[in-house]
Design an enzyme around this catalytic site. Structure first.
Site, PDB file in Angstrom:
ATOM      1  N   HIS A 119     -36.304  24.400  -6.340  1.00 16.80           N
ATOM      2  CA  HIS A 119     -37.470  24.479  -5.640  1.00 16.80           C
ATOM      3  C   HIS A 119     -36.950  25.859  -5.759  1.00 16.80           C
ATOM      4  O   HIS A 119     -36.168  26.510  -4.493  1.00 16.80           O
ATOM      5  CB  HIS A 119     -37.486  23.984  -4.234  1.00 16.80           C
ATOM      6  CG  HIS A 119     -37.653  22.509  -4.715  1.00 16.80           C
ATOM      7  ND1 HIS A 119     -37.561  21.496  -3.782  1.00 16.80           N
ATOM      8  CD2 HIS A 119     -37.778  21.642  -5.160  1.00 16.80           C
ATOM      9  CE1 HIS A 119     -37.488  20.459  -4.149  1.00 16.80           C
ATOM     10  NE2 HIS A 119     -37.633  20.671  -5.415  1.00 16.80           N
ATOM     11  N   CYS A 129     -27.299  18.535  -6.659  1.00 15.39           N
ATOM     12  CA  CYS A 129     -27.717  19.130  -5.923  1.00 15.39           C
ATOM     13  C   CYS A 129     -27.920  19.773  -4.724  1.00 15.39           C
ATOM     14  O   CYS A 129     -27.818  19.115  -3.749  1.00 15.39           O
ATOM     15  CB  CYS A 129     -29.742  18.466  -5.687  1.00 15.39           C
ATOM     16  SG  CYS A 129     -31.099  19.391  -5.104  1.00 15.39           S
ATOM     17  N   TYR A 136     -42.364  25.010  -7.053  1.00 17.33           N
ATOM     18  CA  TYR A 136     -42.613  25.333  -8.297  1.00 17.33           C
ATOM     19  C   TYR A 136     -42.956  26.181  -8.871  1.00 17.33           C
ATOM     20  O   TYR A 136     -43.694  26.560 -10.182  1.00 17.33           O
ATOM     21  CB  TYR A 136     -42.638  23.686  -9.061  1.00 17.33           C
ATOM     22  CG  TYR A 136     -41.407  22.445  -9.305  1.00 17.33           C
ATOM     23  CD1 TYR A 136     -40.443  22.980  -9.671  1.00 17.33           C
ATOM     24  CD2 TYR A 136     -41.151  21.991  -7.814  1.00 17.33           C
ATOM     25  CE1 TYR A 136     -39.128  21.986  -9.877  1.00 17.33           C
ATOM     26  CE2 TYR A 136     -40.342  21.186  -8.313  1.00 17.33           C
ATOM     27  CZ  TYR A 136     -38.883  21.383  -8.619  1.00 17.33           C
ATOM     28  OH  TYR A 136     -38.235  20.518  -8.568  1.00 17.33           O
TER      29      TYR A 136
HETATM   30  C1  DNO Z   1     -35.121  17.888  -5.164  1.00 14.32           C
HETATM   31  C2  DNO Z   1     -35.780  17.757  -6.614  1.00 14.32           C
HETATM   32  C3  DNO Z   1     -36.517  16.560  -6.949  1.00 14.32           C
HETATM   33  C4  DNO Z   1     -35.774  16.053  -8.435  1.00 14.32           C
HETATM   34  C5  DNO Z   1     -35.559  14.642  -8.225  1.00 14.32           C
HETATM   35  C6  DNO Z   1     -35.111  14.002  -9.130  1.00 14.32           C
HETATM   36  O1  DNO Z   1     -34.473  18.198  -4.762  1.00 14.32           O
HETATM   37  O2  DNO Z   1     -34.176  18.400  -7.719  1.00 14.32           O
HETATM   38  O3  DNO Z   1     -37.412  15.933  -6.905  1.00 14.32           O
HETATM   39  O4  DNO Z   1     -36.751  16.765  -8.896  1.00 14.32           O
HETATM   40  O5  DNO Z   1     -35.165  13.938  -7.265  1.00 14.32           O
HETATM   41  O6  DNO Z   1     -34.510  13.187  -9.751  1.00 14.32           O
HETATM   42 MN    MN Z   2     -32.633  19.207  -7.076  1.00 11.42          MN
END
Ligand code: DNO
Ligand code: MN
Length: 350
Positions: A310, A235, A323
């Site tokens: 996001h 991420c 979202y």
């Molecule tokens: C933040 C999102 C997170 C993600 C969960 C996965 O960057 O992508 O909330 O959905 O941590 O387990």
């Molecule tokens: Mn993420």
């Protein structure tokens, strides 16, 4: 690279039919939301979800997330039953054609923000994290955070935080190791790639340990079980909230080892103290060089899944912060554009 989009099911105001209209969209990332954490997702619910998504012309190959019960992270005796359920969830997901499962190992809180609707100069609203405000929160006096207030009753939260008093980083690693050694062989057997999401933001909060924050943590994690099924959700926005993390080099290192199965791509504007807000996906608006990140994925011949993470809330949109449809769709289109450009003009390295 296969572009995907997160969808929260029928109650999501963003309709599947709208997601389908985003150019270059391959699939949907979703989960079963009405089964309590730690229990088994019935196969008929998974089949219905897959059929609904495929009926809309999209694929269902990525689950985000199968939640990890706190007792597993705490290493409580009940973990064996909960791990057996997690193993069954892996099998059930595989049975309906899922290839990648995203999960995380963050104690108590998943992503943490101090503001859910920070207004930017262009009039849009975004998620933000103020390092100073978080430092001032005394967990003993109760934690009130936007987005989490409804998740736990105050006494539940107090009990959970008390349970974590005896869990430091090393014991959390030990509990993760126990968990991975149980689930990765099952994932291997059914052809699922597990993809750990890093801590968001990548720092300890409220005295709780966090162990998936940087390059060394990621290296330690993938080495616990040396299998491609033991992989990562990289991420960019989570790891990028620590300016010491160099995202393109993480993509090269772990993508080069075939351990990145899922890329979350988003940009953040970060201050040196770790205060940040989620900017547009574009490089010019945040602290991350998205073109360099995309090129790194391309250089390692990435064939996994991406999703725009996001987005801001724009054009008068309401709903779940981060979202909405519009800014995530803009993100997907921008990322597809970068991918096409690097594919044409910077051929993948052998
Ligand atoms: C933040 C999102 C997170 C993600 C969960 C996965 O960057 O992508 O909330 O959905 O941590 O387990
Ligand atoms: Mn993420």
């Amino acid at each position: 690279m296969k572009m995907t989009f997160r969808w929260y099911g029928e109650s999501d105001p963003v309709k599947l039919e709208y997601i389908r209209q985003i150019p270059g969209m391959y699939g949907i990332v979703s989960a079963i939301y009405d089964v309590p954490v730690g229990e088994v997702w019935p196969i008929d619910k998974l089949q219905a979800l897959r059929d609904r998504i495929e009926g809309a012309g999209l694929k269902f190959e990525v689950v985000e997330s199968v939640p990890t019960h706190e007792d597993i992270k705490l290493g409580k005796p009940s973990r064996d039953r909960l791990i057996a359920n997690f193993q069954q969830n892996i099998r059930n997901c595989a049975a309906v054609g899922v290839k990648v499962i995203c999960y995380n190992f963050m104690p108590v809180f998943d992503w943490t923000r101090t503001e859910m609707a920070k207004q930017l100069p262009d009039g849009s609203f975004t998620l933000a994290f103020d390092a100073e405000a978080v430092a001032k929160i005394d967990p003993e006096k109760g934690i009130s955070l936007p987005g989490w207030d409804a998740s736990y009753k105050p006494e539940e939260l107090k009990a959970l935080l008390a349970d974590y008093k005896s869990v430091d980083e090393e014991s959390l690693w030990a509990n993760l190791e126990y968990f991975l050694k149980a689930i990765i062989p099952v994932a291997e057997e059914v052809g699922i790639k597990m993809a750990m999401h890093p801590d968001d933001p990548p720092r300890p909060i409220f005295g709780l340990p966090r162990i998936v924050k940087n390059r060394d943590d990621l290296a330690r994690l993938v080495n616990i079980v040396d299998s491609t099924s033991n992989g990562l959700t990289l991420c960019s926005g989570s790891l990028g909230a620590d300016l010491c993390n160099n995202i393109p080099s993480l993509v090269k290192e772990f993508g080069g080892q075939g351990r990145i199965h899922f890329g979350h791509l988003r940009n953040v504007k970060v201050e040196p103290d770790g205060t940040f807000f989620e900017s547009t996906h574009n490089s010019c608006d945040g602290s991350l060089d998205m073109a360099a990140i995309v090129k790194a994925y391309h250089d390692v011949g990435f064939e996994g899944y991406w999703r725009p993470d996001h987005g801001r809330m724009i054009w008068g949109e309401t709903g779940k912060p981060g979202y909405g449809l519009y800014d995530r769709a803009l993100g997907a289109v921008y990322l597809n554009g970068l991918w096409e450009a690097v594919s044409k003009y910077a051929p993948a390295k052998a």
